[in-house]
Write a protein that holds these residues in place. Structure first.
Motif, PDB file in Angstrom:
ATOM      1  N   VAL A 154      36.334  21.100  17.216  1.00  0.00           N
ATOM      2  CA  VAL A 154      35.901  21.488  18.559  1.00  0.00           C
ATOM      3  C   VAL A 154      35.415  20.271  19.323  1.00  0.00           C
ATOM      4  CG1 VAL A 154      35.302  23.809  17.836  1.00  0.00           C
ATOM      5  CG2 VAL A 154      33.566  22.021  17.722  1.00  0.00           C
ATOM      6  N   MET A 155      35.153  19.156  18.613  1.00  0.00           N
ATOM      7  CA  MET A 155      34.725  17.908  19.246  1.00  0.00           C
ATOM      8  C   MET A 155      35.841  16.867  19.213  1.00  0.00           C
ATOM      9  SD  MET A 155      31.039  17.733  17.309  1.00  0.00           S
ATOM     10  CE  MET A 155      30.775  16.053  17.852  1.00  0.00           C
ATOM     11  N   GLY A 156      37.055  17.290  18.850  1.00  0.00           N
ATOM     12  CA  GLY A 156      38.166  16.351  18.768  1.00  0.00           C
ATOM     13  C   GLY A 156      38.328  15.729  17.402  1.00  0.00           C
ATOM     14  N   GLY A 157      37.607  16.277  16.404  1.00  0.00           N
ATOM     15  CA  GLY A 157      37.693  15.729  15.058  1.00  0.00           C
ATOM     16  C   GLY A 157      38.881  16.278  14.289  1.00  0.00           C
ATOM     17  N   ARG A 158      39.018  15.828  13.047  1.00  0.00           N
ATOM     18  CA  ARG A 158      40.158  16.205  12.217  1.00  0.00           C
ATOM     19  C   ARG A 158      39.730  16.877  10.914  1.00  0.00           C
ATOM     20  NH1 ARG A 158      43.675  10.562  12.935  1.00  0.00           N
ATOM     21  NH2 ARG A 158      44.022  10.781  15.198  1.00  0.00           N
ATOM     22  N   SER A 159      38.474  17.228  10.814  1.00  0.00           N
ATOM     23  CA  SER A 159      37.989  17.882   9.601  1.00  0.00           C
ATOM     24  C   SER A 159      38.499  19.317   9.553  1.00  0.00           C
ATOM     25  CB  SER A 159      36.457  17.866   9.572  1.00  0.00           C
ATOM     26  OG  SER A 159      35.960  16.546   9.634  1.00  0.00           O
ATOM     27  N   TYR A 160      38.554  19.867   8.368  1.00  0.00           N
ATOM     28  CA  TYR A 160      39.020  21.253   8.206  1.00  0.00           C
ATOM     29  C   TYR A 160      38.304  21.861   7.007  1.00  0.00           C
ATOM     30  CZ  TYR A 160      41.895  19.084   4.569  1.00  0.00           C
ATOM     31  OH  TYR A 160      42.318  18.371   3.474  1.00  0.00           O
ATOM     32  N   SER A 161      38.246  23.191   6.984  1.00  0.00           N
ATOM     33  CA  SER A 161      37.623  23.882   5.855  1.00  0.00           C
ATOM     34  C   SER A 161      38.055  25.341   5.845  1.00  0.00           C
ATOM     35  CB  SER A 161      36.094  23.803   5.944  1.00  0.00           C
ATOM     36  OG  SER A 161      35.616  24.514   7.075  1.00  0.00           O
ATOM     37  N   THR A 162      37.910  25.959   4.670  1.00  0.00           N
ATOM     38  CA  THR A 162      38.177  27.382   4.514  1.00  0.00           C
ATOM     39  C   THR A 162      37.061  27.998   3.684  1.00  0.00           C
ATOM     40  OG1 THR A 162      39.489  27.022   2.521  1.00  0.00           O
ATOM     41  CG2 THR A 162      40.677  27.081   4.627  1.00  0.00           C
ATOM     42  N   LEU A 163      36.886  29.292   3.856  1.00  0.00           N
ATOM     43  CA  LEU A 163      35.858  30.012   3.108  1.00  0.00           C
ATOM     44  C   LEU A 163      36.467  31.296   2.552  1.00  0.00           C
ATOM     45  CD1 LEU A 163      32.882  30.488   2.246  1.00  0.00           C
ATOM     46  CD2 LEU A 163      32.549  31.625   4.468  1.00  0.00           C
ATOM     47  N   THR A 164      36.281  31.494   1.251  1.00  0.00           N
ATOM     48  CA  THR A 164      36.756  32.701   0.594  1.00  0.00           C
ATOM     49  C   THR A 164      35.605  33.346  -0.163  1.00  0.00           C
ATOM     50  OG1 THR A 164      38.941  31.708   0.290  1.00  0.00           O
ATOM     51  CG2 THR A 164      38.430  33.662  -1.025  1.00  0.00           C
ATOM     52  N   ILE A 165      35.378  34.636   0.063  1.00  0.00           N
ATOM     53  CA  ILE A 165      34.307  35.354  -0.618  1.00  0.00           C
ATOM     54  C   ILE A 165      34.929  36.393  -1.536  1.00  0.00           C
ATOM     55  CG2 ILE A 165      32.295  36.843  -0.342  1.00  0.00           C
ATOM     56  CD1 ILE A 165      31.794  35.532   2.357  1.00  0.00           C
ATOM     57  N   ASP A 166      34.644  36.275  -2.824  1.00  0.00           N
ATOM     58  CA  ASP A 166      35.168  37.191  -3.828  1.00  0.00           C
ATOM     59  C   ASP A 166      34.027  38.111  -4.268  1.00  0.00           C
ATOM     60  OD1 ASP A 166      36.179  38.501  -6.067  1.00  0.00           O
ATOM     61  OD2 ASP A 166      37.318  36.758  -6.754  1.00  0.00           O
ATOM     62  N   ASN A 167      34.081  39.359  -3.834  1.00  0.00           N
ATOM     63  CA  ASN A 167      33.009  40.290  -4.173  1.00  0.00           C
ATOM     64  C   ASN A 167      32.986  40.636  -5.658  1.00  0.00           C
ATOM     65  OD1 ASN A 167      32.443  40.317  -1.468  1.00  0.00           O
ATOM     66  ND2 ASN A 167      33.423  42.284  -1.063  1.00  0.00           N
ATOM     67  N   THR A 168      34.128  40.474  -6.324  1.00  0.00           N
ATOM     68  CA  THR A 168      34.194  40.793  -7.753  1.00  0.00           C
ATOM     69  C   THR A 168      33.403  39.783  -8.573  1.00  0.00           C
ATOM     70  OG1 THR A 168      36.389  41.761  -7.451  1.00  0.00           O
ATOM     71  CG2 THR A 168      35.725  41.210  -9.706  1.00  0.00           C
ATOM     72  N   THR A 169      33.618  38.526  -8.319  1.00  0.00           N
ATOM     73  CA  THR A 169      32.893  37.471  -9.038  1.00  0.00           C
ATOM     74  C   THR A 169      31.560  37.135  -8.374  1.00  0.00           C
ATOM     75  OG1 THR A 169      34.041  35.759  -7.768  1.00  0.00           O
ATOM     76  CG2 THR A 169      35.056  36.474  -9.841  1.00  0.00           C
ATOM     77  N   GLY A 170      31.402  37.583  -7.130  1.00  0.00           N
ATOM     78  CA  GLY A 170      30.169  37.271  -6.400  1.00  0.00           C
ATOM     79  C   GLY A 170      30.060  35.811  -6.026  1.00  0.00           C
ATOM     80  N   ILE A 171      31.203  35.204  -5.684  1.00  0.00           N
ATOM     81  CA  ILE A 171      31.217  33.773  -5.371  1.00  0.00           C
ATOM     82  C   ILE A 171      31.820  33.544  -3.985  1.00  0.00           C
ATOM     83  CG2 ILE A 171      32.219  31.536  -5.989  1.00  0.00           C
ATOM     84  CD1 ILE A 171      32.155  32.397  -8.882  1.00  0.00           C
ATOM     85  N   ALA A 172      31.124  32.727  -3.191  1.00  0.00           N
ATOM     86  CA  ALA A 172      31.662  32.240  -1.920  1.00  0.00           C
ATOM     87  C   ALA A 172      32.176  30.835  -2.161  1.00  0.00           C
ATOM     88  CB  ALA A 172      30.584  32.253  -0.848  1.00  0.00           C
ATOM     89  N   HIS A 173      33.480  30.628  -1.927  1.00  0.00           N
ATOM     90  CA  HIS A 173      34.113  29.331  -2.204  1.00  0.00           C
ATOM     91  C   HIS A 173      34.356  28.601  -0.882  1.00  0.00           C
ATOM     92  CE1 HIS A 173      37.530  26.940  -4.365  1.00  0.00           C
ATOM     93  NE2 HIS A 173      36.438  26.224  -4.169  1.00  0.00           N
ATOM     94  N   PHE A 174      33.636  27.510  -0.678  1.00  0.00           N
ATOM     95  CA  PHE A 174      33.703  26.717   0.540  1.00  0.00           C
ATOM     96  C   PHE A 174      34.388  25.406   0.200  1.00  0.00           C
ATOM     97  CE2 PHE A 174      31.184  23.799   3.517  1.00  0.00           C
ATOM     98  CZ  PHE A 174      32.015  24.037   4.603  1.00  0.00           C
ATOM     99  N   VAL A 175      35.574  25.199   0.768  1.00  0.00           N
ATOM    100  CA  VAL A 175      36.354  24.012   0.441  1.00  0.00           C
ATOM    101  C   VAL A 175      36.932  23.407   1.718  1.00  0.00           C
ATOM    102  CG1 VAL A 175      38.433  25.398   0.027  1.00  0.00           C
ATOM    103  CG2 VAL A 175      38.251  23.109  -0.980  1.00  0.00           C
TER     104      VAL A 175
END
Length: 358
Positions: free
Chosen positions: A90-111
């Motif tokens: 949003v500031m003209g940068g090139r960074s990227y990320s995704t977020l996945t939440i697995d309710n079965t394992t109870g883990i939020a994966h931020f990569v």
């Protein structure tokens, strides 16, 4: 004690005023132009005396159904908040990320990856956030104002020593700031050692600060160094927003989170204080000592101004004529002094006997 201190200061101020008002030259001086300066110098120290901070800690009752010293804010087995990602593009940068939440394992994966922003020539940021997004409603969190620290159960899944992990909460803005908001703290536990088992990462609220660099995310002035930047009670009662960051360091981010909670909480009956409440209670005493030192210097300055005003008034009176009234039976005399004025020649007038009339 605060009330007694204020009362004592007022009485001392009142007695000082009474003594000065009985001075023979006070009435004359008050009519002069220097009177206003003198009174201002006299009343100036009143401000700091009345500005002593209250050293009573604020204790709030948590609306919880348990008596444990931990308050759960988010458990990714049953998420209570809407989470998303917000990155520097949003500031003209090139960074990227995704977020996945697995309710079965109870883990939020931020990569993702924190990349260099071209026009800044510095690494940008990636975040997993709740309560702050372009189309995301404000979140509401449980009251943790009686707690002492934030706890994350998390792990990084890579062995890279990425040292740009941060956590932040709240929406407070420092005066003069541009985009930065909230209280932020680094997560050094995540960038030491190797990835593997989940660990409990405890971050005391006293480690958070609202004075942090918008480019690097690093804290510029810590809460421990200046209490003005410590998390306030209003924010602790409801974070409104909570974020995990990869910021200010170029590299890959790979983080898994199970739970986020507040710990070291005080008892509900107010019989004990949390570590953060105890920390805040100590801050006014430090501010009070500083304020008292400032008050002393203000008094010194006020006395110097008052002395200068008296001296100048006495000098002014020496330049005026003395008048007495023999017609009323007095034995006084009157004398007049003349000062030469450039460009004006006084006429030398004499009577018939040759005595000067001037």
């Amino acid at each position: 004690q605060q009330q007694k201190h204020i009362t004592a200061g007022f009485l001392h101020q009142q007695s000082t005023t009474t003594l000065l008002c009985t001075s023979p030259s006070f009435t004359t001086m008050f009519r002069s132009r220097l009177g206003a300066i003198f009174l201002w110098a006299l009343l100036l120290p009143c401000g700091p005396i009345q500005a002593q901070p209250d050293d009573t800690p604020t204790t709030n009752i948590n609306n919880n159904n348990n008596n444990d010293d931990e308050i759960m804010l988010e458990d990714f087995r049953h998420p209570q908040h809407d989470w998303t990602t917000l990155n520097d593009p949003v500031m003209g940068g090139r960074s990227y990320s995704t977020l996945t939440i697995d309710n079965t394992t109870g883990i939020a994966h931020f990569v993702g990856r924190c990349a260099v922003v071209p026009f800044l020539h510095a690494p940008g940021f990636i975040t997993m956030v709740t309560g702050r997004g372009f189309f995301q409603p404000t979140s509401h969190f449980r009251d943790v104002s009686t707690c002492g620290a934030l706890k994350l159960v998390a792990r990084r899944t890579t062995d890279d020593d990425y040292d740009g992990y941060f956590v932040s909460f709240g929406t407070v803005r420092v005066p003069g700031g541009r985009h930065a908001s909230g209280y932020k703290a680094p997560l050094p536990q995540l960038y030491h050692g190797t990835g593997g088992e989940f660990r409990e990462i405890i971050v005391p609220f006293a480690n958070f600060s609202s004075k942090w660099d918008e480019t690097t995310g690093r804290v510029q002035v810590s809460c421990r160094d200046d209490a003005r930047y410590c998390p306030d009670i209003k924010t602790l009662q409801d974070f409104q927003t909570l974020s995990l960051w990869g910021e200010g360091v170029e590299g890959d981010v790979d983080l898994e989170i199970q739970r986020i909670s507040a710990v070291q909480c005080a008892s509900r009956d107010g019989a004990s204080l949390s570590s953060y409440q105890a920390f805040l209670r100590e801050q006014p005493s430090r501010s009070s000592s500083s304020s008292q030192g400032t008050t002393i210097w203000i008094w010194v300055g006020a006395l110097v101004l008052a002395g200068a005003a008296l001296y100048m008034e006495q000098e002014r009176r020496k330049r005026h004529s003395e008048l007495r009234h023999p017609v009323l039976g007095g034995g006084g005399v009157a004398t007049t002094e003349y000062e030469s004025i450039p460009g004006i020649q006084l006429e030398d007038r004499r009577d018939e006997g040759g005595d000067s009339l001037a």
